[in-house]
Enzyme design. Structure first.
Site: not given
Ligand code: DGL
Length: 272
Positions: A10-11, A186
């Protein structure tokens, strides 16, 4: 039997909400998770840049010897899933398809909302998928640029987050949607704030459990599961601060995080 780990990325730390479901669903598998904290957030970036990041990280994880890659980021899935599937020598699973399915099944008035990053909204993958599944369902998308920095910040459950959620929810409430896709890994962290703002009559769709099931099914189909009698290990890599990852990450994972290793961006770029 295949003892290689599963690569997840993920980022930042949002993908840990998906890793959590994977660890619960497949406790016997090993995982290696990479958070690209140095380049977070992905959401405001152009799609071709995010696609390049996804290809770099995919190549890096393959070089780590993974048997499958899970793109636990909606922005990276939107921007680069297909290209990564073509480039990789191992199966690659993303996070968007299960949510589109779940939303189409959940809606009663055929009006579905999407909260996501700018990149995911711009890519339009949810529109395509939902239309392909049921052309009578309309999708109303709202980009939420403030949410990822707030959720990764010091006060994710504070008034500023509640205010941002009220602002982003308003156009969806005006459209009378009865189902809202949380199109960013998120967002489940602030699910109580979202549910309170939308009310109990609105179904919030987030697909970590379905994604974990898809990973498990793919492993079984390909015959590359690990020994089910063992307890798996998991390790963490970040391009950002290892200390921040360790302290904030447990909030997302809800499981212990022991060691976090640092990966320089140059190492990612060198493999790609
Ligand atoms: N968790 C990422 C996603 O699912 C966040 C993207 C970002 O870094 O803006 O889209």
């Amino acid at each position: 039997m295949d003892a290689r780990p599963i690569g997840v990325f993920d980022s930042g730390m949002g993908g840990l909400t998906v890793l959590h479901e994977c660890l619960v669903t497949m406790p016997h598998e090993d995982f290696v998770y990479l958070g690209d904290g140095a380049r977070l957030p992905y959401g405001p970036r152009p799609l071709d840049e995010i696609r390049r990041f996804a290809l770099e990280i995919g190549a890096y994880l393959e070089a780590q010897g993974v048997k499958m890659i899970l793109v636990a980021c909606n922005a990276a899935t939107s921007a680069g899933l297909h290209e990564l599937q073509e480039a990789a020598n191992v199966p690659v699973v993303g996070v968007i398809v299960p949510e589109a399915h779940a939303a189409v099944q959940a809606t009663r008035n055929r009006r579905v909302g999407l909260l996501a990053t700018q990149a995911t909204v711009d890519a339009g993958r949810y529109d395509e998928l939902i239309h392909a599944l049921d052309a009578s369902v309309s999708l109303h998308a709202v980009a939420c640029p403030r949410l990822v920095p707030l959720i990764e910040g010091d006060d994710p459950f504070g008034e500023e987050t509640a205010e941002a959620v009220r602002e982003y929810a308003a156009p969806l409430k005006a459209e009378d949607v009865d189902t809202v896709i949380l199109g960013c890994t998120h967002y489940p962290i602030i699910r109580p704030i979202l549910q309170r703002v939308f009310g109990r009559d609105v179904t919030l769709v987030f697909s970590a459990d379905e994604t974990a099931r898809e990973v498990a099914e793919t492993l079984a189909r390909k015959g590359v599961e690990n020994d089910t009698r063992r307890e798996g290990r998991y390790r963490f890599l970040t391009t950002g601060s290892t200390e921040t990852f360790r302290t904030t990450g447990a909030r997302f994972l809800q499981l212990p995080i022991a060691e976090v290793e640092h990966v320089a961006l140059a190492e990612l770029e060198a493999v790609a």
